[in-house]
Design a protein around this motif. Structure first.
Motif, PDB file in Angstrom:
ATOM      1  N   LEU A 126       0.827  -1.209   0.000  1.00 54.92           N
ATOM      2  CA  LEU A 126       0.000   0.000   0.000  1.00 54.92           C
ATOM      3  C   LEU A 126       0.861   1.258   0.000  1.00 54.92           C
ATOM      4  O   LEU A 126       0.583   2.221  -0.736  1.00 54.92           O
ATOM      5  CB  LEU A 126      -0.927   0.013   1.215  1.00 54.92           C
ATOM      6  CG  LEU A 126      -2.179  -0.837   1.120  1.00 54.92           C
ATOM      7  CD1 LEU A 126      -3.005  -0.677   2.398  1.00 54.92           C
ATOM      8  CD2 LEU A 126      -3.007  -0.450  -0.083  1.00 54.92           C
ATOM      9  N   SER A 127       1.904   1.241   0.799  1.00 57.58           N
ATOM     10  CA  SER A 127       2.800   2.388   0.856  1.00 57.58           C
ATOM     11  C   SER A 127       3.442   2.638  -0.501  1.00 57.58           C
ATOM     12  O   SER A 127       3.510   3.786  -0.966  1.00 57.58           O
ATOM     13  CB  SER A 127       3.856   2.153   1.926  1.00 57.58           C
ATOM     14  OG  SER A 127       4.803   3.173   1.914  1.00 57.58           O
ATOM     15  N   ALA A 128       3.907   1.557  -1.150  1.00 58.32           N
ATOM     16  CA  ALA A 128       4.515   1.701  -2.474  1.00 58.32           C
ATOM     17  C   ALA A 128       3.497   2.220  -3.486  1.00 58.32           C
ATOM     18  O   ALA A 128       3.808   3.097  -4.316  1.00 58.32           O
ATOM     19  CB  ALA A 128       5.097   0.362  -2.935  1.00 58.32           C
ATOM     20  N   ILE A 129       2.276   1.708  -3.425  1.00 57.03           N
ATOM     21  CA  ILE A 129       1.234   2.170  -4.352  1.00 57.03           C
ATOM     22  C   ILE A 129       0.928   3.644  -4.124  1.00 57.03           C
ATOM     23  O   ILE A 129       0.793   4.420  -5.074  1.00 57.03           O
ATOM     24  CB  ILE A 129      -0.026   1.294  -4.211  1.00 57.03           C
ATOM     25  CG1 ILE A 129       0.250  -0.097  -4.799  1.00 57.03           C
ATOM     26  CG2 ILE A 129      -1.237   1.929  -4.883  1.00 57.03           C
ATOM     27  CD1 ILE A 129      -0.851  -1.098  -4.564  1.00 57.03           C
ATOM     28  N   TYR A 130       0.833   4.049  -2.873  1.00 59.93           N
ATOM     29  CA  TYR A 130       0.542   5.461  -2.577  1.00 59.93           C
ATOM     30  C   TYR A 130       1.660   6.372  -3.080  1.00 59.93           C
ATOM     31  O   TYR A 130       1.399   7.437  -3.638  1.00 59.93           O
ATOM     32  CB  TYR A 130       0.347   5.682  -1.083  1.00 59.93           C
ATOM     33  CG  TYR A 130      -0.896   5.018  -0.516  1.00 59.93           C
ATOM     34  CD1 TYR A 130      -2.020   4.789  -1.306  1.00 59.93           C
ATOM     35  CD2 TYR A 130      -0.942   4.632   0.817  1.00 59.93           C
ATOM     36  CE1 TYR A 130      -3.144   4.189  -0.780  1.00 59.93           C
ATOM     37  CE2 TYR A 130      -2.064   4.039   1.339  1.00 59.93           C
ATOM     38  CZ  TYR A 130      -3.163   3.809   0.543  1.00 59.93           C
ATOM     39  OH  TYR A 130      -4.273   3.226   1.065  1.00 59.93           O
ATOM     40  N   THR A 182       2.305 -13.215  -1.012  1.00 61.02           N
ATOM     41  CA  THR A 182       2.473 -14.529  -0.398  1.00 61.02           C
ATOM     42  C   THR A 182       3.356 -14.364   0.823  1.00 61.02           C
ATOM     43  O   THR A 182       3.842 -13.266   1.104  1.00 61.02           O
ATOM     44  CB  THR A 182       3.108 -15.532  -1.386  1.00 61.02           C
ATOM     45  OG1 THR A 182       4.416 -15.063  -1.724  1.00 61.02           O
ATOM     46  CG2 THR A 182       2.270 -15.679  -2.639  1.00 61.02           C
ATOM     47  N   THR A 183       3.571 -15.436   1.528  1.00 62.01           N
ATOM     48  CA  THR A 183       4.373 -15.332   2.756  1.00 62.01           C
ATOM     49  C   THR A 183       5.847 -15.113   2.460  1.00 62.01           C
ATOM     50  O   THR A 183       6.578 -14.608   3.308  1.00 62.01           O
ATOM     51  CB  THR A 183       4.220 -16.601   3.608  1.00 62.01           C
ATOM     52  OG1 THR A 183       4.579 -17.731   2.834  1.00 62.01           O
ATOM     53  CG2 THR A 183       2.811 -16.741   4.125  1.00 62.01           C
ATOM     54  N   THR A 184       6.287 -15.473   1.254  1.00 62.74           N
ATOM     55  CA  THR A 184       7.720 -15.350   0.958  1.00 62.74           C
ATOM     56  C   THR A 184       8.066 -14.163   0.069  1.00 62.74           C
ATOM     57  O   THR A 184       9.199 -13.695   0.092  1.00 62.74           O
ATOM     58  CB  THR A 184       8.238 -16.640   0.283  1.00 62.74           C
ATOM     59  OG1 THR A 184       7.463 -16.889  -0.879  1.00 62.74           O
ATOM     60  CG2 THR A 184       8.148 -17.811   1.241  1.00 62.74           C
ATOM     61  N   HIS A 185       7.125 -13.694  -0.731  1.00 60.41           N
ATOM     62  CA  HIS A 185       7.443 -12.565  -1.615  1.00 60.41           C
ATOM     63  C   HIS A 185       6.159 -11.814  -1.977  1.00 60.41           C
ATOM     64  O   HIS A 185       5.060 -12.269  -1.684  1.00 60.41           O
ATOM     65  CB  HIS A 185       8.148 -13.056  -2.880  1.00 60.41           C
ATOM     66  CG  HIS A 185       7.290 -13.917  -3.752  1.00 60.41           C
ATOM     67  ND1 HIS A 185       7.003 -15.221  -3.452  1.00 60.41           N
ATOM     68  CD2 HIS A 185       6.650 -13.635  -4.909  1.00 60.41           C
ATOM     69  CE1 HIS A 185       6.227 -15.719  -4.393  1.00 60.41           C
ATOM     70  NE2 HIS A 185       5.998 -14.772  -5.293  1.00 60.41           N
ATOM     71  N   LEU A 186       6.358 -10.664  -2.619  1.00 61.32           N
ATOM     72  CA  LEU A 186       5.195  -9.913  -3.078  1.00 61.32           C
ATOM     73  C   LEU A 186       5.445  -9.484  -4.525  1.00 61.32           C
ATOM     74  O   LEU A 186       6.563  -9.187  -4.928  1.00 61.32           O
ATOM     75  CB  LEU A 186       4.917  -8.724  -2.160  1.00 61.32           C
ATOM     76  CG  LEU A 186       5.623  -7.402  -2.349  1.00 61.32           C
ATOM     77  CD1 LEU A 186       4.697  -6.529  -3.185  1.00 61.32           C
ATOM     78  CD2 LEU A 186       5.836  -6.750  -1.001  1.00 61.32           C
ATOM     79  N   GLN A 187       4.358  -9.502  -5.319  1.00 65.19           N
ATOM     80  CA  GLN A 187       4.442  -9.091  -6.713  1.00 65.19           C
ATOM     81  C   GLN A 187       3.320  -8.091  -6.972  1.00 65.19           C
ATOM     82  O   GLN A 187       2.217  -8.273  -6.475  1.00 65.19           O
ATOM     83  CB  GLN A 187       4.214 -10.283  -7.649  1.00 65.19           C
ATOM     84  CG  GLN A 187       5.243 -11.355  -7.582  1.00 65.19           C
ATOM     85  CD  GLN A 187       4.835 -12.532  -8.477  1.00 65.19           C
ATOM     86  OE1 GLN A 187       3.703 -12.618  -8.936  1.00 65.19           O
ATOM     87  NE2 GLN A 187       5.782 -13.413  -8.737  1.00 65.19           N
ATOM     88  N   ARG A 229      -3.741   1.170 -13.360  1.00 66.12           N
ATOM     89  CA  ARG A 229      -4.473  -0.047 -12.999  1.00 66.12           C
ATOM     90  C   ARG A 229      -3.420  -1.018 -12.474  1.00 66.12           C
ATOM     91  O   ARG A 229      -2.423  -1.289 -13.144  1.00 66.12           O
ATOM     92  CB  ARG A 229      -5.179  -0.630 -14.209  1.00 66.12           C
ATOM     93  CG  ARG A 229      -5.971  -1.874 -13.852  1.00 66.12           C
ATOM     94  CD  ARG A 229      -6.565  -2.552 -15.039  1.00 66.12           C
ATOM     95  NE  ARG A 229      -7.394  -1.620 -15.808  1.00 66.12           N
ATOM     96  CZ  ARG A 229      -7.839  -1.890 -17.023  1.00 66.12           C
ATOM     97  NH1 ARG A 229      -7.522  -3.012 -17.614  1.00 66.12           N
ATOM     98  NH2 ARG A 229      -8.589  -1.018 -17.673  1.00 66.12           N
ATOM     99  N   GLY A 230      -3.656  -1.565 -11.286  1.00 66.04           N
ATOM    100  CA  GLY A 230      -2.647  -2.441 -10.697  1.00 66.04           C
ATOM    101  C   GLY A 230      -3.221  -3.772 -10.246  1.00 66.04           C
ATOM    102  O   GLY A 230      -4.407  -3.913  -9.983  1.00 66.04           O
ATOM    103  N   HIS A 231      -2.331  -4.716 -10.177  1.00 69.88           N
ATOM    104  CA  HIS A 231      -2.684  -6.059  -9.691  1.00 69.88           C
ATOM    105  C   HIS A 231      -1.597  -6.484  -8.713  1.00 69.88           C
ATOM    106  O   HIS A 231      -0.409  -6.381  -9.030  1.00 69.88           O
ATOM    107  CB  HIS A 231      -2.783  -7.034 -10.869  1.00 69.88           C
ATOM    108  CG  HIS A 231      -3.022  -8.434 -10.434  1.00 69.88           C
ATOM    109  ND1 HIS A 231      -4.221  -8.833  -9.881  1.00 69.88           N
ATOM    110  CD2 HIS A 231      -2.226  -9.524 -10.465  1.00 69.88           C
ATOM    111  CE1 HIS A 231      -4.134 -10.112  -9.588  1.00 69.88           C
ATOM    112  NE2 HIS A 231      -2.931 -10.551  -9.945  1.00 69.88           N
TER     113      HIS A 231
END
Length: 138
Positions: free
Chosen positions: A97-101, A125-130, A119-121
């Motif tokens: 959320l911080s990165a998106i803001y 997961t517990t090990t990484h985020l995309q 537009r974002g998607h």
């Protein structure tokens, strides 16, 4: 019958009676001893049965307490793991959320004239985020 013979017969009879009395007394004393030993053995057997019963109950109580302690420990461990996983997911979500803001603020500041949309998607997961961001122009 002469006196001596009578006296001898009486004495033999007396000896027979004495031997018989001694045998009866020995039999009776043996019976009493066997009865006393039987009562002692029965009492010992009753005490042993009672002790085995109490020992079984004590062991069952210890087993039950160990099982309860183990289940409490397992429940606490699972709860702690769940809380840590939840905290990690929340932390990653807050990072996204911080990165998106930040991206949205910079995008709005630099591209006000073109009126482009983002537009974002996002996949967490517990090990990484995309996350994937598309810029759409009108």
């Amino acid at each position: 019958m002469p006196k001596k013979k009578k006296w001898k017969v009486r004495e033999q009879l007396k000896k027979k009676n004495t031997k018989a009395a001694i045998k009866i007394q020995a039999w009776w004393r043996g019976t009493l001893v066997r009865r006393t030993l039987l009562h002692a053995a029965l009492r010992a057997w009753i005490l042993q049965c009672w002790w085995r019963l109490m020992l079984g109950r004590i062991l069952e109580k210890k087993r039950r307490q160990a099982l309860i302690d183990y289940s409490h420990t397992e429940r606490a461990v699972v709860k702690l793991q769940s809380l840590i996983r939840m905290w990690r997911v929340q932390w990653r979500y807050c990072q996204v959320l911080s990165a998106i803001y930040v991206i949205q603020a910079h995008w709005k500041y630099h591209n006000c004239q073109s009126c482009a949309y983002l537009r974002g998607h996002c996949v967490i997961t517990t090990t990484h985020l995309q996350f994937h961001i598309e810029i759409i122009d009108h």
